[in-house]
Design a protein around this motif. Structure first.
Motif, PDB file in Angstrom:
ATOM      1  N   THR A  97       0.838  -1.189   0.000  1.00 18.97           N
ATOM      2  CA  THR A  97       0.000   0.000   0.000  1.00 18.97           C
ATOM      3  C   THR A  97       0.878   1.246   0.000  1.00 18.97           C
ATOM      4  O   THR A  97       1.807   1.370   0.795  1.00 18.97           O
ATOM      5  N   ARG A  98       0.566   2.138  -0.915  1.00 13.44           N
ATOM      6  CA  ARG A  98       1.276   3.417  -0.961  1.00 13.44           C
ATOM      7  C   ARG A  98       0.505   4.381  -0.074  1.00 13.44           C
ATOM      8  O   ARG A  98      -0.676   4.596  -0.254  1.00 13.44           O
ATOM      9  N   HIS A  99       1.188   4.973   0.899  1.00 13.91           N
ATOM     10  CA  HIS A  99       0.548   5.877   1.842  1.00 13.91           C
ATOM     11  C   HIS A  99       0.673   7.343   1.439  1.00 13.91           C
ATOM     12  O   HIS A  99       0.051   8.195   2.059  1.00 13.91           O
ATOM     13  N   VAL A 100       1.477   7.634   0.435  1.00 10.50           N
ATOM     14  CA  VAL A 100       1.665   9.014  -0.010  1.00 10.50           C
ATOM     15  C   VAL A 100       1.095   9.135  -1.419  1.00 10.50           C
ATOM     16  O   VAL A 100       1.589   8.508  -2.349  1.00 10.50           O
ATOM     17  N   PRO A 101       0.055   9.934  -1.584  1.00 12.64           N
ATOM     18  CA  PRO A 101      -0.568  10.060  -2.912  1.00 12.64           C
ATOM     19  C   PRO A 101       0.284  10.899  -3.870  1.00 12.64           C
ATOM     20  O   PRO A 101       1.182  11.638  -3.445  1.00 12.64           O
ATOM     21  N   ILE A 102      -0.016  10.803  -5.162  1.00 12.47           N
ATOM     22  CA  ILE A 102       0.638  11.660  -6.152  1.00 12.47           C
ATOM     23  C   ILE A 102       0.413  13.113  -5.718  1.00 12.47           C
ATOM     24  O   ILE A 102      -0.699  13.504  -5.379  1.00 12.47           O
ATOM     25  N   GLY A 103       1.478  13.885  -5.684  1.00 14.71           N
ATOM     26  CA  GLY A 103       1.405  15.279  -5.239  1.00 14.71           C
ATOM     27  C   GLY A 103       1.626  15.446  -3.751  1.00 14.71           C
ATOM     28  O   GLY A 103       1.839  16.552  -3.264  1.00 14.71           O
ATOM     29  N   GLY A 104       1.562  14.335  -3.022  1.00 17.55           N
ATOM     30  CA  GLY A 104       1.727  14.397  -1.574  1.00 17.55           C
ATOM     31  C   GLY A 104       3.173  14.558  -1.152  1.00 17.55           C
ATOM     32  O   GLY A 104       4.100  14.165  -1.868  1.00 17.55           O
ATOM     33  N   VAL A 105       3.365  15.130   0.032  1.00 24.96           N
ATOM     34  CA  VAL A 105       4.708  15.326   0.586  1.00 24.96           C
ATOM     35  C   VAL A 105       5.193  14.012   1.182  1.00 24.96           C
ATOM     36  O   VAL A 105       4.523  13.419   2.027  1.00 24.96           O
ATOM     37  N   LEU A 106       6.356  13.572   0.724  1.00 22.83           N
ATOM     38  CA  LEU A 106       6.969  12.356   1.240  1.00 22.83           C
ATOM     39  C   LEU A 106       7.777  12.657   2.498  1.00 22.83           C
ATOM     40  O   LEU A 106       7.692  11.956   3.493  1.00 22.83           O
ATOM     41  N   ASP A 107       8.581  13.722   2.433  1.00 21.63           N
ATOM     42  CA  ASP A 107       9.341  14.143   3.606  1.00 21.63           C
ATOM     43  C   ASP A 107       9.891  15.551   3.404  1.00 21.63           C
ATOM     44  O   ASP A 107       9.787  16.120   2.310  1.00 21.63           O
ATOM     45  N   GLU A 108      10.434  16.094   4.487  1.00 21.17           N
ATOM     46  CA  GLU A 108      11.080  17.406   4.441  1.00 21.17           C
ATOM     47  C   GLU A 108      12.325  17.324   5.311  1.00 21.17           C
ATOM     48  O   GLU A 108      12.275  16.770   6.413  1.00 21.17           O
ATOM     49  N   VAL A 109      13.426  17.815   4.784  1.00 24.95           N
ATOM     50  CA  VAL A 109      14.686  17.817   5.531  1.00 24.95           C
ATOM     51  C   VAL A 109      15.363  19.173   5.358  1.00 24.95           C
ATOM     52  O   VAL A 109      15.089  19.896   4.394  1.00 24.95           O
ATOM     53  N   ALA A 110      16.244  19.489   6.297  1.00 23.13           N
ATOM     54  CA  ALA A 110      16.984  20.746   6.230  1.00 23.13           C
ATOM     55  C   ALA A 110      18.429  20.492   6.639  1.00 23.13           C
ATOM     56  O   ALA A 110      18.707  19.613   7.462  1.00 23.13           O
ATOM     57  N   PHE A 111      19.330  21.230   6.037  1.00 26.41           N
ATOM     58  CA  PHE A 111      20.739  21.166   6.412  1.00 26.41           C
ATOM     59  C   PHE A 111      21.441  22.435   5.942  1.00 26.41           C
ATOM     60  O   PHE A 111      20.918  23.169   5.115  1.00 26.41           O
ATOM     61  N   THR A 112      22.620  22.651   6.495  1.00 22.20           N
ATOM     62  CA  THR A 112      23.448  23.789   6.106  1.00 22.20           C
ATOM     63  C   THR A 112      24.589  23.276   5.238  1.00 22.20           C
ATOM     64  O   THR A 112      25.191  22.240   5.546  1.00 22.20           O
ATOM     65  N   VAL A 113      24.881  23.976   4.166  1.00 15.62           N
ATOM     66  CA  VAL A 113      25.985  23.609   3.280  1.00 15.62           C
ATOM     67  C   VAL A 113      27.286  23.927   4.021  1.00 15.62           C
ATOM     68  O   VAL A 113      27.560  25.075   4.359  1.00 15.62           O
ATOM     69  N   GLU A 114      28.062  22.885   4.278  1.00 16.86           N
ATOM     70  CA  GLU A 114      29.278  23.007   5.083  1.00 16.86           C
ATOM     71  C   GLU A 114      30.539  22.905   4.224  1.00 16.86           C
ATOM     72  O   GLU A 114      30.606  22.095   3.304  1.00 16.86           O
ATOM     73  N   GLU A 115      31.540  23.693   4.575  1.00 13.48           N
ATOM     74  CA  GLU A 115      32.794  23.711   3.819  1.00 13.48           C
ATOM     75  C   GLU A 115      33.472  22.342   3.803  1.00 13.48           C
ATOM     76  O   GLU A 115      33.958  21.898   2.761  1.00 13.48           O
TER      77      GLU A 115
ATOM     78  N   THR B 250       8.514   8.546  -9.364  1.00 16.05           N
ATOM     79  CA  THR B 250       9.266   9.776  -9.605  1.00 16.05           C
ATOM     80  C   THR B 250       9.029  10.723  -8.432  1.00 16.05           C
ATOM     81  O   THR B 250       7.881  10.994  -8.064  1.00 16.05           O
ATOM     82  N   LEU B 251      10.132  11.191  -7.871  1.00 16.65           N
ATOM     83  CA  LEU B 251      10.097  12.108  -6.731  1.00 16.65           C
ATOM     84  C   LEU B 251      10.712  13.434  -7.145  1.00 16.65           C
ATOM     85  O   LEU B 251      11.644  13.466  -7.956  1.00 16.65           O
ATOM     86  N   GLU B 252      10.210  14.516  -6.588  1.00 16.63           N
ATOM     87  CA  GLU B 252      10.778  15.835  -6.853  1.00 16.63           C
ATOM     88  C   GLU B 252      10.985  16.546  -5.519  1.00 16.63           C
ATOM     89  O   GLU B 252      10.072  16.592  -4.691  1.00 16.63           O
ATOM     90  N   THR B 253      12.195  17.050  -5.332  1.00 14.00           N
ATOM     91  CA  THR B 253      12.509  17.824  -4.134  1.00 14.00           C
ATOM     92  C   THR B 253      12.803  19.250  -4.551  1.00 14.00           C
ATOM     93  O   THR B 253      13.651  19.492  -5.413  1.00 14.00           O
ATOM     94  N   ARG B 254      12.089  20.169  -3.954  1.00  8.82           N
ATOM     95  CA  ARG B 254      12.340  21.599  -4.173  1.00  8.82           C
ATOM     96  C   ARG B 254      13.132  22.094  -2.969  1.00  8.82           C
ATOM     97  O   ARG B 254      12.641  22.061  -1.840  1.00  8.82           O
ATOM     98  N   TRP B 255      14.371  22.514  -3.239  1.00 10.61           N
ATOM     99  CA  TRP B 255      15.271  23.010  -2.194  1.00 10.61           C
ATOM    100  C   TRP B 255      15.179  24.526  -2.157  1.00 10.61           C
ATOM    101  O   TRP B 255      15.458  25.186  -3.154  1.00 10.61           O
ATOM    102  N   VAL B 256      14.774  25.057  -1.003  1.00 11.10           N
ATOM    103  CA  VAL B 256      14.676  26.502  -0.842  1.00 11.10           C
ATOM    104  C   VAL B 256      15.735  26.977   0.137  1.00 11.10           C
ATOM    105  O   VAL B 256      16.150  26.249   1.039  1.00 11.10           O
ATOM    106  N   ASP B 257      16.185  28.223  -0.058  1.00 12.70           N
ATOM    107  CA  ASP B 257      17.172  28.812   0.842  1.00 12.70           C
ATOM    108  C   ASP B 257      16.460  29.528   1.986  1.00 12.70           C
ATOM    109  O   ASP B 257      15.226  29.494   2.103  1.00 12.70           O
ATOM    110  N   ALA B 258      17.234  30.206   2.826  1.00 12.40           N
ATOM    111  CA  ALA B 258      16.681  30.890   3.999  1.00 12.40           C
ATOM    112  C   ALA B 258      15.690  31.983   3.624  1.00 12.40           C
ATOM    113  O   ALA B 258      14.828  32.349   4.430  1.00 12.40           O
ATOM    114  N   ASP B 259      15.790  32.513   2.402  1.00  8.27           N
ATOM    115  CA  ASP B 259      14.847  33.542   1.934  1.00  8.27           C
ATOM    116  C   ASP B 259      13.580  32.935   1.336  1.00  8.27           C
ATOM    117  O   ASP B 259      12.681  33.663   0.912  1.00  8.27           O
ATOM    118  N   GLY B 260      13.533  31.600   1.236  1.00  4.73           N
ATOM    119  CA  GLY B 260      12.372  30.935   0.651  1.00  4.73           C
ATOM    120  C   GLY B 260      12.430  30.806  -0.856  1.00  4.73           C
ATOM    121  O   GLY B 260      11.463  30.375  -1.479  1.00  4.73           O
TER     122      GLY B 260
END
Length: 154
Positions: A6-24, A128-138
């Motif tokens: 059973t797929r619990h996430v529908p088409i268009g649904g959010v699978l997950d959200e993560v955040a991190f800082t780009v480190e040197e 097919t998954l799509e992740t939109r990465w936004v910065d601190a300004d959105g």
């Protein structure tokens, strides 16, 4: 014969959200691993001279998100069998380079989920998954698309 998962996430649904800082340090690891030769990935002065605000991340840098995700949880949410999954493709579309200090938040959605017959027999499920990465300004700075293939789909 078992029922298909059973797929619990529908088409268009959010699978997950993560955040991190780009480190040197992580940029340096990616630069070495990918044998990047452009000094914008290793030298702040070169990056600044190139018009960047800091050392630039390599093009595939957002894959570090895998360290911040619960892999088993998202596979279960999609109803996939992890032992039958291969990555079919990944692509990235950038609106600007990522640099040291960028704080990114990625929201990953399911954009397609199909089953088809394979060329050598058997069935394949393509998610097919799509992740939109936004910065601190959105602002969207990277859009990442990936296709997961489950071989032997029911």
């Amino acid at each position: 014969m078992t029922a298909p998962p059973t797929r619990h996430v529908p088409i268009g649904g959010v699978l997950d959200e993560v955040a991190f800082t780009v480190e040197e340090g992580k940029i340096g690891e990616f630069a070495r691993a990918t044998r990047a030769t452009d000094a914008v990935h290793t030298c702040r002065r070169t990056a600044l001279d190139a018009g960047l605000t800091g050392i630039a991340a390599t093009p595939t840098h957002v894959v570090v998100a895998g360290h911040h995700r619960n892999q088993a949880e998202f596979v279960a949410a999609l109803g996939l069998a992890i032992e039958r999954i291969v990555v079919g493709s990944v692509d990235w579309e950038y609106s600007r380079p990522l640099v040291v200090g960028d704080r990114l938040t990625g929201t990953r959605r399911v954009v397609d989920d199909t089953v088809r017959d394979g060329h050598r027999g058997g069935r394949m499920r393509l998610v097919t998954l799509e992740t939109r990465w936004v910065d601190a300004d959105g602002d969207v700075v990277v859009t990442q698309r990936e296709v997961l293939i489950e071989r032997g789909a029911k």
